[in-house]
Design an enzyme around this catalytic site. Structure first.
Site, short mmCIF file in Angstrom:
data_model
loop_
_atom_site.label_atom_id
_atom_site.label_comp_id
_atom_site.label_asym_id
_atom_site.label_seq_id
_atom_site.Cartn_x
_atom_site.Cartn_y
_atom_site.Cartn_z
N ASP A 422 37.11 46.79 2.60
CA ASP A 422 37.77 47.73 3.46
C ASP A 422 37.39 49.27 2.53
O ASP A 422 37.53 49.26 1.32
CB ASP A 422 39.28 47.47 2.93
CG ASP A 422 40.28 48.63 3.71
OD1 ASP A 422 39.57 49.73 4.21
OD2 ASP A 422 41.51 48.23 3.93
N HIS A 423 36.63 50.01 3.30
CA HIS A 423 35.93 51.02 2.64
C HIS A 423 37.08 52.18 2.25
O HIS A 423 36.79 52.97 1.61
CB HIS A 423 34.81 51.84 3.87
CG HIS A 423 33.82 52.50 3.18
ND1 HIS A 423 33.75 52.75 1.60
CD2 HIS A 423 32.83 52.79 3.41
CE1 HIS A 423 32.83 53.28 1.47
NE2 HIS A 423 32.09 53.54 2.45
N ARG A 424 38.25 52.03 2.71
CA ARG A 424 39.54 52.98 2.31
C ARG A 424 39.71 52.63 0.84
O ARG A 424 40.25 53.55 0.22
CB ARG A 424 40.52 52.86 3.22
CG ARG A 424 40.51 52.98 4.65
CD ARG A 424 41.70 52.61 5.50
NE ARG A 424 42.06 51.27 5.14
CZ ARG A 424 42.98 50.65 5.93
NH1 ARG A 424 43.95 51.38 6.55
NH2 ARG A 424 43.22 49.47 5.80
#
Length: 450
Positions: A422-424
């Site tokens: 998850d790039h967040r």
């Protein structure tokens, strides 16, 4: 101290007998300065008549489909404090921003209509991005294609994340009313359609064009195969996870030559105890070590996106291919169990999954998941994150490759790793370090004891 103000139709040019198409308030409602009271519609545009002061609506002098002209009284307002007259404030509101109350004007001059600006009350909210395939610019103002709705209805639809292109209007000339939007939302929520499943994830409004409905029998013979219950449930979750999580996949390889030799050397011992010693259990132990070294991967992002929940336990989900579809049971407390103990538990759990005997708690509470296709093949893939986890490891089939040792090429068994994250929560550098750390633990089993 309070005083009564008559709110009148301001200067609207040469137009007269303009119909009232929407009542935005009712008697007894409290309003603020510039709140819309009614919506009028001429042949050229729609506009709201704003309140000139804050107060309470004591009397509403018009009803739906009434016609009004400049100077007609719309409502009687009981205002508090110093207030200008209704004529002055209403006139100022229109004169200062003549285009502000005009929304999607439909006229014979599409270029001029396409430049209509949002109302002052709506300015902070950015216009929603239209799905691909729709016309934009001057062509989008074509009366046959543009949703026909007042500014208030447009604002209401944006707040709910509703695409007005998908709403059928019940008002005069096909105009979309507030009730139409509300009915549409209820229908979507009750239908459980992909559009409902995709909307409002992570505070974002996601709205997609409807999938095409094709009559395949026109082209030849077909057979319909119903999806299993697990496949239907998985489809909704996978769709939500793919749309709602910004996926990035980091690839790497682990030299498992020594690990495989150790596994084969102990395979008979495991078989004597009634289970197989598979590479997957070594991956699980290496994963525990990696999660301890990189706590951000052993976490979940809260629904509001404000906090990251770091977990102090180590439960690992393992994807199992069953006749009814993919299911991910969770092996708990992997940090407290040895290789043989994990192998035995994994064997029992896999059988339960294939026989449909897992309980709800058996598939809950995971920290991270592993999806292994090594027994089938492939060189890499992008596994979909199993929310609320923030990462998932994909494992493909190991392959013997020539690896340079500084002097010569040596045959080494290499295992492809594909980590979706998850790039967040996780950036690329952290993902690269994580996969390299994981590979290092597989390459030297002695490090698993550190």
């Amino acid at each position: 101290m309070s005083n009564t103000i008559e709110i009148k139709v301001p200067d609207i040019g040469d137009f007269g007998d303009i119909p009232v198409i929407e009542l935005l308030v009712a008697e007894g409602d409290s309003v603020a300065v510039d709140d819309g009271l009614v919506t009028l519609e001429s042949d050229k545009a729609t506009m709201e008549v704003p309140s000139s002061a804050a107060g309470v609506i004591r009397e509403l002098r018009v009803k739906l489909d009434d016609t009004v002209s400049e100077g007609d009284v719309i409502a009687v307002l009981e205002a508090s404090g110093d207030s200008a007259t209704g004529d002055e404030k209403a006139t100022e509101a229109v004169e200062e921003s003549p285009a502000a109350d005009v929304q999607e004007a439909v006229s014979e001059e599409p270029e001029q209509a396409s430049r209509a600006a949002p109302s002052a009350a709506e300015t902070p909210a950015p216009a929603p991005v239209e799905p691909q395939g729709r016309e934009t610019g001057a062509a989008a103002v074509d009366p046959s294609k543009t949703p026909y709705a007042s500014p208030a209805v447009r604002k209401f639809s944006r707040e709910l994340g509703v695409d007005l292109y998908s709403v059928k209007g019940s008002g005069s000339k096909g105009r979309i009313t507030r009730d139409d939007v509300a009915v549409h939302v209820k229908q979507v929520m009750s239908s459980g359609s992909p559009r409902a499943a995709g909307g409002g994830i992570g505070g974002l409004t996601l709205d997609f064009p409807e999938l095409p409905k094709v009559d395949f029998t026109r082209y030849g013979e077909i057979e319909r195969l119903p999806l299993t219950r697990i496949q239907k449930i998985s489809a909704a979750h996978l769709h939500r996870n793919w749309v709602g999580i910004p996926h990035v996949t980091q690839s790497d390889e682990a030299d498992i030559t020594d690990m495989e030799a150790f596994r084969l050397a102990n395979a008979d011992d495991a078989k004597a105890q009634g289970f197989k010693l598979t590479p997957l259990v070594f991956l699980m132990k290496a994963m525990v070590a990696s999660l301890k070294a990189f706590p951000r991967f052993n976490a979940s992002l809260e629904a509001d996106g404000e906090n990251l929940v770091l977990k102090k336990y180590f439960n690992i989900g393992v994807a199992v291919d069953t006749p009814d579809g993919l299911i991910v049971p969770v092996i708990r407390d992997c940090d407290r169990k040895g290789i043989m103990e994990l192998a035995a538990e994994l064997a029992v759990t896999s059988v339960k999954a294939r026989e449909g005997k897992l309980k709800p708690q058996d598939i809950q509470g995971g920290c991270i998941s592993i999806s292994s296709l090594g027994g089938i093949g492939g060189t890499g893939f992008t596994p979909i994150i199993n929310a609320p986890e923030v990462a998932i490891l994909g494992v493909s089939r190991s392959l013997m490759k020539p690896v340079w040792d500084g002097n010569d090429f040596q045959p080494r068994l290499m295992l492809p790793l594909s980590l979706s994250y998850d790039h967040r929560v996780i950036d690329g550098a952290a993902a690269a370090r994580f996969t390299r750390f994981l590979a290092s633990r597989l390459e030297d089993l002695r490090r698993l004891t550190l």
